[in-house]
Design a protein around this motif. Structure first.
Motif: not given
Lengths: 260, 349
Positions: A167-185
């Motif tokens: 869900i955290e990944l999904g929330r970050a994607l919802a922002l439509e990022p150009k750069l996505l930082l994933l901290d130990e997904p």
């Protein structure tokens, strides 16, 4: 100064906490559309680098360039607006919101409803209702992409750890990022969930064209998907290269396996 | 539940026929009530409606945004004095004066929101407490505000229509409370409300998702103060007379108790909290009139406390009920409501 246009790069980044150099002159370049991983033992300063990028910490020196702009000193919400989204090592979800509401919050910067139109939303045609409907469509796509249908209307606080990570990944994607930082997904996921995660990260890179900066401990996952890897220890860079190069490097082996 | 065909049906307020039915029943009974009930109960209903407005507003700040305020009596006072003085000194018509009072309160809310950017928990509680106490002190010293003696509320008229009786006031107050409650519910279901809740649950995640903390925290204070301001403006006319001691800091504590007893982070809970606690307050004032128990309490009070011990008895019982409620149902009255609903849905299993 880089002479050619670069998507994202860090130069000489340093930050110390009370005399402890958490990050010491770290620098790297991330190509647009690639997956760049940072590895290192616990306490090496990986998350600190992320916190500097997303504006939670202010580095002592160095530069962080994103799309040709130095983003050091900008507020976290401004950096988010530029198109940088992140997830957290220890889940930072809005626990008393449903999955749907968490993802809708991810649409915050794209939505327009203000206090007046929000308070006066009574009909289908009202501005707030239109805004909600439009962005819900986008969120439903993310829910489909990450297979979160079962969790849609549940409060996230009570969901399994792996689902919360997604869900955290999904929330970050919802922002439509150009750069996505994933901290130990993949932390706390079983091997099946990890397999799925690898596919999703690949999908995000290929289909959505998002550049990904990854911190991860699972070596198999890292080696599978990274285009380039930076290894750090005690805040200092050890080496940077392709997965094959990093795997063979003696310093990296030493940092991970200890000296003999 | 009916099948949903599009996203709007998922977000609308009344998403089934049964809910529509109850909604219309509610509006109808609110409209008929003042024609059937004796005057005292209309007065009590007015009191309740005003407290519902404050409770909803304070819940936006405390329950939804996760901030705290022990100074809401201050905003209540600003709304009351702002409205009355706008009418007597500036000769503004009532609706505009009421809004003026509320916006002045909202402005002070914004100012008080600024330290909230740096302070948390107990520190914020003390800062807001200081604010509430300072407001009554300032009002008590300034002759413009009538000093300690207070000022009288002017005649209340909307257009050419003069509101005098409690029944006439009822329609004004209940309509305003109804609209403001609806507005709060809508606000919490859309973008701004989600940003508030996000700040409460994880402010770090909220700001990295693009929520401007400075803006939304101060906004939450301003909105909350606006509600208290409107309520204060209406209260001036219900009481007919206001003085600084009507807005002491105990009132702020009471407001917070309404929110917690009703249920943090629930609009429906705020309504229940405001209604129930007001009923309790007004009823306990007359505790000595109870058959049997009343005389026992009076004897008890005369024996163990001073002769004016009756208010103490009322406070003790009030406190006891609040403590028991919170201990047995941390979600407040809203928690009871949820449990009852689940019970009936799954009955007889």
């Amino acid at each position: 100064m880089p002479t050619t246009y670069q998507f994202f790069n860090i130069e000489n980044l340093s930050i110390s906490f009370g005399g402890l150099m958490a990050v010491d002159k770290v620098g790297f370049v991330v190509e647009q559309g690639s997956i760049f991983s940072i590895i290192g033992p616990n306490g090496a300063g990986k998350t600190t680098i992320f916190n500097c990028i997303s504006g939670l910490y202010r580095p002592d020196s160095g530069k962080i360039n994103f799309s040709g702009e130095d983003i050091i000193g900008l507020k976290p919400h401004t950096i988010a607006r530029l198109g940088i989204a992140r997830t957290f090592q220890n889940i930072e979800l809005f626990s008393r919101m449903t999955t749907m509401e968490n993802l809708m919050l991810g649409r915050h910067i794209h939505m327009k409803t203000g206090i007046w139109s929000g308070a006066t939303f009574y009909r289908r045609g009202s501005r707030a209702a239109q805004d909600e409907i439009k962005h819900r469509e986008h969120v439903e796509e993310i829910i489909d992409l990450l297979d979160l249908q079962a969790a849609r209307n549940q409060f996230v606080g009570g969901l399994p750890y792996g689902t919360q990570k997604l869900i955290e990944l999904g929330r970050a994607l919802a922002l439509e990022p150009k750069l996505l930082l994933l901290d130990e997904p993949s932390a706390g996921m079983n091997s099946e969930e990890k397999q799925d995660l690898i596919f999703w990260i690949k999908d995000i890179q290929d289909e959505l064209g998002v550049t990904i900066l990854l911190i991860e401990h699972d070596m198999k996952l890292i080696m599978d998907i990274s285009d380039r890897i930076l290894a750090i220890n005690f805040g200092k860079p050890i080496m940077e290269g392709t997965p094959a190069e990093v795997q063979k490097h003696p310093e990296v082996l030493k940092a991970y396996l200890g000296e003999d | 539940m009916d099948m949903k065909r599009d996203y709007y049906e998922d977000i609308q307020l009344l998403d089934s026929r049964i809910l529509w039915f109850w909604f219309i029943m509610l509006v109808a009974s609110l409209a008929i009530f003042p024609f059937l009930a004796p005057n005292y109960y209309i007065y009590m209903a007015n009191y309740m409606a005003i407290h519902v407005i404050v409770t909803v507003g304070l819940n936006i700040l405390v329950g939804y945004t996760g901030q705290i305020s022990l100074g809401h009596a201050g905003f209540f006072a600003i709304g009351a004095y702002g409205t009355v003085l706008s009418m007597t000194a500036l000769h503004l018509p009532f609706p505009i004066a009421l809004l003026a009072g509320a916006f002045i309160a909202a402005f002070f809310g914004f100012i008080l929101g600024l330290p909230a950017l740096r302070l948390e928990g107990p520190y914020l509680a003390i800062a807001t407490l200081g604010f509430g106490m300072a407001i009554t002190q300032v009002i008590g010293r300034w002759q413009v505000f009538g000093g300690r003696m207070g000022i009288e509320a002017p005649d209340l008229s909307i257009g050419s229509y003069i509101l005098e009786s409690d029944r006439q006031l009822y329609f004004l107050i209940v309509t305003v409370a109804f609209l403001l409650t609806l507005a709060a519910r809508n606000l919490m279901k859309t973008r701004v409300g989600r940003a508030f809740i996000a700040i409460r649950d994880s402010d770090i995640a909220a700001e990295t998702m693009g929520v401007n903390l400075t803006f939304y925290k101060t906004l939450a204070f301003a909105v909350s103060a606006f509600y208290a301001g409107i309520a204060g403006g209406l209260m001036a006319f219900l009481l007919g007379f206001i003085n600084p001691s009507s807005f002491n800091f105990i009132l702020s504590i009471y407001f917070l108790a309404f929110v917690i007893v009703g249920g943090l982070g629930s609009i429906f809970g705020s309504i229940m909290g405001g209604v129930f606690m007001t009923w309790l307050m007004l009823t306990l004032d007359k505790v000595q009139e109870l058959p049997y128990l009343g005389s026992i309490l009076i004897t008890f009070s005369e024996r163990w406390m001073n002769l004016t011990g009756l208010p103490n008895i009322a406070s003790i019982i009030f406190g006891l009920i609040v403590v028991l409620l919170v201990v047995f149902e941390p979600l407040g009255l809203y928690g009871f409501w949820i449990r009852t609903k689940i019970y009936w849905k799954t009955w007889p299993f």
